[in-house]
Design a protein around this motif. Structure first.
Motif, mmCIF file in Angstrom:
data_model
loop_
_atom_site.group_PDB
_atom_site.id
_atom_site.type_symbol
_atom_site.label_atom_id
_atom_site.label_comp_id
_atom_site.label_asym_id
_atom_site.label_seq_id
_atom_site.Cartn_x
_atom_site.Cartn_y
_atom_site.Cartn_z
ATOM 1 N N TYR A 1 0.833 -1.206 0.000
ATOM 2 C CA TYR A 1 0.000 0.000 0.000
ATOM 3 C C TYR A 1 0.871 1.260 0.000
ATOM 4 N N SER A 2 1.946 1.251 0.761
ATOM 5 C CA SER A 2 2.807 2.434 0.804
ATOM 6 C C SER A 2 3.506 2.659 -0.536
ATOM 7 N N TRP B 1 12.006 -0.055 4.650
ATOM 8 C CA TRP B 1 10.990 0.702 3.914
ATOM 9 C C TRP B 1 9.889 1.193 4.848
ATOM 10 N N LEU B 2 9.412 0.312 5.709
ATOM 11 C CA LEU B 2 8.352 0.719 6.636
ATOM 12 C C LEU B 2 8.842 1.782 7.609
ATOM 13 N N ALA C 1 21.496 1.007 4.459
ATOM 14 C CA ALA C 1 20.253 0.231 4.517
ATOM 15 C C ALA C 1 19.429 0.384 3.248
ATOM 16 N N VAL C 2 19.732 1.421 2.475
ATOM 17 C CA VAL C 2 19.055 1.672 1.201
ATOM 18 C C VAL C 2 20.115 1.775 0.119
ATOM 19 N N ALA C 3 19.891 1.077 -0.977
ATOM 20 C CA ALA C 3 20.749 1.230 -2.153
ATOM 21 C C ALA C 3 20.017 2.153 -3.120
ATOM 22 N N ALA C 4 20.654 3.258 -3.490
ATOM 23 C CA ALA C 4 20.033 4.224 -4.398
ATOM 24 C C ALA C 4 21.043 4.605 -5.467
ATOM 25 N N SER C 5 20.638 4.448 -6.729
ATOM 26 C CA SER C 5 21.523 4.818 -7.829
ATOM 27 C C SER C 5 20.769 5.686 -8.821
#
Length: 129
Positions: free
Chosen positions: A34-35, A82-83, A100-104
């Motif tokens: 939902y998120s 994510w939550l 904790a997050v992979a962002a490219s």
């Protein structure tokens, strides 16, 4: 605009349950999915792909659309992180710094969009003194 698959009442109930500490697998899965739908609703587009394996994926944020292969802007994390991001118990900067997050990609920054469902801090205790 992304089509919703989870009725808002069910999604909001799952998010509230998780925020209250529920560890029920079905509620957590519903809250994640939902998120992701809510993120796509608030930031429509196809330039960033957000992945929370194995529970869900969405595309969001206006910009160039990719049509084949891996998109140039990808964000990936697990369900717990994510939550925490969507509830505001973890900031985007903290998640990136800790790994904790992979962002490219140039557009892979959700700091302006998170938290989606900020939790209000507890108010002062009321009652007899």
């Amino acid at each position: 605009m992304a089509r919703r698959r989870i009725p808002p009442a069910d999604g909001n109930a799952a998010v509230r349950a998780v925020a209250a500490g529920s560890t029920d697998r079905t509620e957590r899965t519903t809250a994640v999915r939902y998120s992701l739908e809510e993120l796509a609703f608030r930031a429509p587009g196809n330039s960033v792909e957000v992945r929370v394996p194995p529970l869900g994926v969405t595309q969001c944020v206006e910009g160039p659309r990719h049509t084949r292969g891996t998109p140039p802007n990808v964000i990936e994390t697990d369900a717990d992180i994510w939550l925490a991001l969507v509830l505001g118990t973890l900031t985007w900067a903290e998640a990136l710094t800790s790994g904790a997050v992979a962002a490219s990609g140039q557009r892979a920054d959700l700091s302006a969009l998170l938290p989606l469902f900020p939790q209000e801090p507890p108010g002062p205790a009321t009652g007899p003194a």
